[in-house]
Each structure stands twice: as structure tokens, then as C-alpha cells.
Design a protein around this motif. Structure first.
Motif, PDB file in Angstrom:
ATOM      1  N   HIS A  75       7.651   6.942  28.799  1.00 33.38           N
ATOM      2  CA  HIS A  75       6.931   6.630  27.574  1.00 33.38           C
ATOM      3  C   HIS A  75       6.419   7.891  26.896  1.00 33.38           C
ATOM      4  CE1 HIS A  75       7.151   2.388  28.313  1.00 33.38           C
ATOM      5  NE2 HIS A  75       6.675   2.556  29.526  1.00 33.38           N
ATOM      6  N   LEU A  76       6.498   7.898  25.585  1.00 30.09           N
ATOM      7  CA  LEU A  76       6.048   9.032  24.799  1.00 30.09           C
ATOM      8  C   LEU A  76       4.555   8.914  24.528  1.00 30.09           C
ATOM      9  CD1 LEU A  76       8.993   9.177  22.245  1.00 30.09           C
ATOM     10  CD2 LEU A  76       8.741  10.397  24.408  1.00 30.09           C
ATOM     11  N   ARG A  77       3.867  10.025  24.645  1.00 33.25           N
ATOM     12  CA  ARG A  77       2.438  10.070  24.398  1.00 33.25           C
ATOM     13  C   ARG A  77       2.119  11.297  23.551  1.00 33.25           C
ATOM     14  NH1 ARG A  77       2.974   5.669  25.916  1.00 33.25           N
ATOM     15  NH2 ARG A  77       1.990   4.593  27.695  1.00 33.25           N
ATOM     16  N   ASN A  78       1.077  11.177  22.719  1.00 31.11           N
ATOM     17  CA  ASN A  78       0.705  12.299  21.859  1.00 31.11           C
ATOM     18  C   ASN A  78      -0.712  12.789  22.110  1.00 31.11           C
ATOM     19  OD1 ASN A  78      -0.765  10.222  20.792  1.00 31.11           O
ATOM     20  ND2 ASN A  78       0.120  10.309  18.751  1.00 31.11           N
ATOM     21  N   VAL A  79      -1.260  12.433  23.262  1.00 33.08           N
ATOM     22  CA  VAL A  79      -2.609  12.862  23.615  1.00 33.08           C
ATOM     23  C   VAL A  79      -2.532  13.737  24.851  1.00 33.08           C
ATOM     24  CG1 VAL A  79      -4.905  12.112  24.342  1.00 33.08           C
ATOM     25  CG2 VAL A  79      -3.615  10.787  22.622  1.00 33.08           C
ATOM     26  N   ALA A  80      -3.200  14.889  24.774  1.00 29.17           N
ATOM     27  CA  ALA A  80      -3.101  15.862  25.863  1.00 29.17           C
ATOM     28  C   ALA A  80      -3.533  15.292  27.206  1.00 29.17           C
ATOM     29  CB  ALA A  80      -3.929  17.095  25.517  1.00 29.17           C
ATOM     30  N   SER A  81      -4.529  14.438  27.199  1.00 24.05           N
ATOM     31  CA  SER A  81      -5.052  13.910  28.464  1.00 24.05           C
ATOM     32  C   SER A  81      -4.060  12.987  29.167  1.00 24.05           C
ATOM     33  CB  SER A  81      -6.370  13.178  28.232  1.00 24.05           C
ATOM     34  OG  SER A  81      -6.182  12.105  27.331  1.00 24.05           O
ATOM     35  N   ASN A  82      -3.006  12.573  28.479  1.00 24.58           N
ATOM     36  CA  ASN A  82      -1.979  11.729  29.097  1.00 24.58           C
ATOM     37  C   ASN A  82      -0.960  12.532  29.909  1.00 24.58           C
ATOM     38  OD1 ASN A  82      -2.001   9.604  26.210  1.00 24.58           O
ATOM     39  ND2 ASN A  82      -2.834   9.156  28.224  1.00 24.58           N
ATOM     40  N   TYR A  83      -1.059  13.839  29.850  1.00 23.27           N
ATOM     41  CA  TYR A  83      -0.098  14.695  30.539  1.00 23.27           C
ATOM     42  C   TYR A  83      -0.714  15.287  31.804  1.00 23.27           C
ATOM     43  CZ  TYR A  83       2.964  14.218  26.552  1.00 23.27           C
ATOM     44  OH  TYR A  83       3.791  13.699  25.586  1.00 23.27           O
ATOM     45  N   ASN A  84       0.074  15.277  32.863  1.00 19.74           N
ATOM     46  CA  ASN A  84      -0.427  15.679  34.168  1.00 19.74           C
ATOM     47  C   ASN A  84      -0.217  17.163  34.459  1.00 19.74           C
ATOM     48  OD1 ASN A  84       0.904  12.797  34.277  1.00 19.74           O
ATOM     49  ND2 ASN A  84      -0.783  12.761  35.737  1.00 19.74           N
ATOM     50  N   PHE A  85       0.843  17.728  33.928  1.00 24.32           N
ATOM     51  CA  PHE A  85       1.231  19.082  34.295  1.00 24.32           C
ATOM     52  C   PHE A  85       1.409  19.914  33.034  1.00 24.32           C
ATOM     53  CE2 PHE A  85       1.697  17.708  38.531  1.00 24.32           C
ATOM     54  CZ  PHE A  85       2.309  16.471  38.508  1.00 24.32           C
ATOM     55  N   TRP A  86       0.939  21.155  33.106  1.00 26.48           N
ATOM     56  CA  TRP A  86       0.964  22.052  31.953  1.00 26.48           C
ATOM     57  C   TRP A  86       1.505  23.422  32.340  1.00 26.48           C
ATOM     58  CZ3 TRP A  86      -0.741  20.833  26.982  1.00 26.48           C
ATOM     59  CH2 TRP A  86      -1.321  19.564  26.855  1.00 26.48           C
ATOM     60  N   GLY A  87       2.185  24.045  31.377  1.00 27.04           N
ATOM     61  CA  GLY A  87       2.559  25.433  31.553  1.00 27.04           C
ATOM     62  C   GLY A  87       1.424  26.348  31.135  1.00 27.04           C
ATOM     63  N   GLN A  88       1.674  27.641  31.250  1.00 30.95           N
ATOM     64  CA  GLN A  88       0.640  28.629  30.957  1.00 30.95           C
ATOM     65  C   GLN A  88       0.596  28.989  29.476  1.00 30.95           C
ATOM     66  OE1 GLN A  88       3.638  29.402  31.923  1.00 30.95           O
ATOM     67  NE2 GLN A  88       4.213  31.089  30.574  1.00 30.95           N
ATOM     68  N   GLY A  89       1.612  28.585  28.734  1.00 29.08           N
ATOM     69  CA  GLY A  89       1.651  28.843  27.303  1.00 29.08           C
ATOM     70  C   GLY A  89       2.440  30.089  26.948  1.00 29.08           C
ATOM     71  N   THR A  90       2.952  30.107  25.728  1.00 27.82           N
ATOM     72  CA  THR A  90       3.649  31.271  25.199  1.00 27.82           C
ATOM     73  C   THR A  90       3.130  31.519  23.781  1.00 27.82           C
ATOM     74  OG1 THR A  90       5.821  32.296  24.813  1.00 27.82           O
ATOM     75  CG2 THR A  90       5.645  29.949  24.337  1.00 27.82           C
ATOM     76  N   GLN A  91       2.831  32.770  23.480  1.00 28.07           N
ATOM     77  CA  GLN A  91       2.226  33.118  22.196  1.00 28.07           C
ATOM     78  C   GLN A  91       3.292  33.221  21.110  1.00 28.07           C
ATOM     79  OE1 GLN A  91      -1.186  33.856  21.309  1.00 28.07           O
ATOM     80  NE2 GLN A  91      -0.299  33.807  19.241  1.00 28.07           N
ATOM     81  N   VAL A  92       3.040  32.566  20.004  1.00 30.26           N
ATOM     82  CA  VAL A  92       3.866  32.698  18.808  1.00 30.26           C
ATOM     83  C   VAL A  92       2.997  33.279  17.705  1.00 30.26           C
ATOM     84  CG1 VAL A  92       5.115  31.467  17.008  1.00 30.26           C
ATOM     85  CG2 VAL A  92       5.423  30.823  19.414  1.00 30.26           C
TER      86      VAL A  92
END
Length: 124
Positions: free
Chosen positions: A103-120
């Protein structure tokens, strides 16, 4: 557990393009839906787009559709974000996130795992 690593960020002139990658390790990647978010300095984390575990379904923020395109290659455990016609206001740290299921979700709290991010950074 799923470990996510983003790459592909950098400096680009306004009007340019970047392709961001989110590569996963750990669990079976095609069991997870993936979303892309971004966070600019002093602003809240913003949802951009998500893709279902199979890649069949996507959900874009209306303002991003047409400039940003999400795709995935489950054989490579990688989700891509193609960002075109970049603007200075697109400058942010871009994060990918994963959640089990389709299922698709658009709220950050619905996601369990995150990367460290990449700067643009988009230069005017």
C-alpha cells in the motif's frame, strides 16, 4: 530490517537533472513499498512520491508530477527518482523510506526504515 542507502545527489544548475538512487539490503526488497521525501533547512520533511512493492502503482504529490519520476528495479533492490527541470527551491536533503506491504502512503510516520539522505543543491 532493511538498510537503505541513497546516492546521486549533488550540485546542479537550475533546469538540470539528477537521478537519485535508493539501494536496499537486508530483507526481500520486493516486499516493501518505497517513498521519497525531502527536507529543506528550516522546513518539515515533505512527501514527494511513493511506489508499490511491485512497481505497478505510484502516488505523486501533484506539484512534482511531470518533473519527478519514480521507478524501481527489484532485481537490483533499487528505487530511482529522476528529477528534471530542477529549481533552486528543490534544494534539500532527499530521503528514501520503506514500509512492508504494497500500500502507498504519503506520511513519514508510516515508513519503518529510512536512509541517511543525499543532498541536492540547485544553483540559480
Amino acid at each position: 530490517q532493511v538498510q537503505l542507502v541513497e546516492s546521486g545527489g549533488g550540485l546542479v544548475q537550475a533546469g538540470g537533472s539528477l537521478r537519485l538512487s535508493c539501494t536496499a539490503s537486508g530483507r526481500v526488497f520486493n516486499d516493501y513499498a518505497v517513498g521519497w521525501f525531502r527536507q529543506a533547512p528550516g522546513k518539515e520533511r515533505e512527501f514527494l512520491v511513493s511506489i508499490s512493492s511491485s512497481g505497478m502503482y505510484t502516488n505523486y504529490v501533484a506539484s512534482m508530477e511531470g518533473r519527478f519520476t519514480i521507478s524501481r528495479d527489484n532485481a537490483k533492490s533499487t528505487v530511482y527518482l529522476q528529477a528534471n527541470s530542477l529549481k533552486p527551491e528543490d534544494t534539500a536533503v532527499y530521503y528514501c523510506a520503506a514500509r512492508p506491504g504494497t500500500h502507498l502512503r504519503n506520511v513519514a510516520s508510516n515508513y519503518n526504515f529510512w536512509g541517511q539522505g543525499t543532498q541536492v543543491t540547485v544553483l540559480s
